[in-house]
Write a protein that holds these residues in place. Structure first.
Motif, PDB file in Angstrom:
ATOM      1  N   TYR A   1       2.040 -29.345  -2.732  1.00  0.00           N
ATOM      2  CA  TYR A   1       2.794 -28.423  -1.877  1.00  0.00           C
ATOM      3  C   TYR A   1       1.916 -27.458  -1.088  1.00  0.00           C
ATOM      4  O   TYR A   1       2.421 -26.700  -0.266  1.00  0.00           O
ATOM      5  CB  TYR A   1       3.783 -27.606  -2.725  1.00  0.00           C
TER       6      TYR A   1
ATOM      7  N   ASP B   1      11.039 -33.361  -0.504  1.00  0.00           N
ATOM      8  CA  ASP B   1      10.567 -32.585  -1.654  1.00  0.00           C
ATOM      9  C   ASP B   1      10.556 -33.432  -2.934  1.00  0.00           C
ATOM     10  O   ASP B   1       9.709 -33.228  -3.796  1.00  0.00           O
ATOM     11  CB  ASP B   1      11.417 -31.334  -1.862  1.00  0.00           C
TER      12      ASP B   1
ATOM     13  N   GLU C   1      14.613 -31.799  -9.511  1.00  0.00           N
ATOM     14  CA  GLU C   1      14.404 -31.963  -8.067  1.00  0.00           C
ATOM     15  C   GLU C   1      15.284 -33.090  -7.527  1.00  0.00           C
ATOM     16  O   GLU C   1      15.860 -32.988  -6.443  1.00  0.00           O
ATOM     17  CB  GLU C   1      12.929 -32.253  -7.781  1.00  0.00           C
TER      18      GLU C   1
END
Length: 185
Positions: free
Chosen positions: A78, A115, A160
């Motif tokens: 990230y 993501d 997630e």
């Protein structure tokens, strides 16, 4: 000791970003800014070496070592995105750049699925670092704190995935399209 190094590395990460963006936008020194931003992976390397050195020299594996592995994985996966986010906001605030756009609908859903891929990459890196730390630990009997972290990584990935699925089924509405409920009398 490892917790202090993790905190120091997190602070160092953001200091390099702040200095890089300050050099880029306020001082108008683009090359210096690029060099400072490129130094952020050095922080990850310092953390990896510190955690490995501690375990290789008889340190008992603790949650802090696991946290170092998680930090490294997510920082690598990230990090570029966080720098881009900071760059966009800094440019908007100090260099008359475009305003950040809040994603909604399909664009937000696509970002959620991106993501998931990024988190899968982060979990893979973290698992690799954990495996490396387990392998180099001088005391094999103290690696339970590290092996238990694989479940934590799995949980992070599942959460997630649930997040992305939920926004696939129920997309985030644009605030302009949202209806304000009528007051009840």
């Amino acid at each position: 000791m490892i917790i202090a190094i993790i905190i120091g590395c997190e602070i160092g990460f953001w200091v390099f970003i702040a200095l890089g963006l300050t050099a880029r936008y306020l001082l108008r020194r683009r090359k210096l800014g690029a060099v400072l931003l490129a130094m952020t992976p050095l922080v990850d390397l310092i953390l990896l070496v510190a955690a490995g050195w501690d375990l290789a020299h008889g340190g008992i594996a603790t949650f802090a070592h696991s946290l170092a592995a998680i930090y490294l994985g997510f920082s690598i996966a990230y990090g570029h995105r966080m720098i881009a986010w900071a760059d966009l906001h800094f440019a908007h605030r100090f260099a008359h750049g475009p305003a950040p756009v809040k994603l909604t609908g399909v664009a937000y859903t696509q970002a959620c699925w991106a993501d998931v891929i990024r988190t899968l990459f982060a979990v893979g890196i973290s698992a690799g670092v954990l495996t490396l730390l387990i392998w180099i630990a001088a005391d094999d009997s103290s690696t339970g704190a590290l092996t238990g972290t694989f479940r934590v990584l799995g949980t992070i990935l599942v959460l997630e995935l649930i997040w992305a699925v939920s926004y696939t089924l129920w997309p985030k509405k644009d605030p302009a399209d949202a209806k304000v409920p009528e007051p009840k009398m």
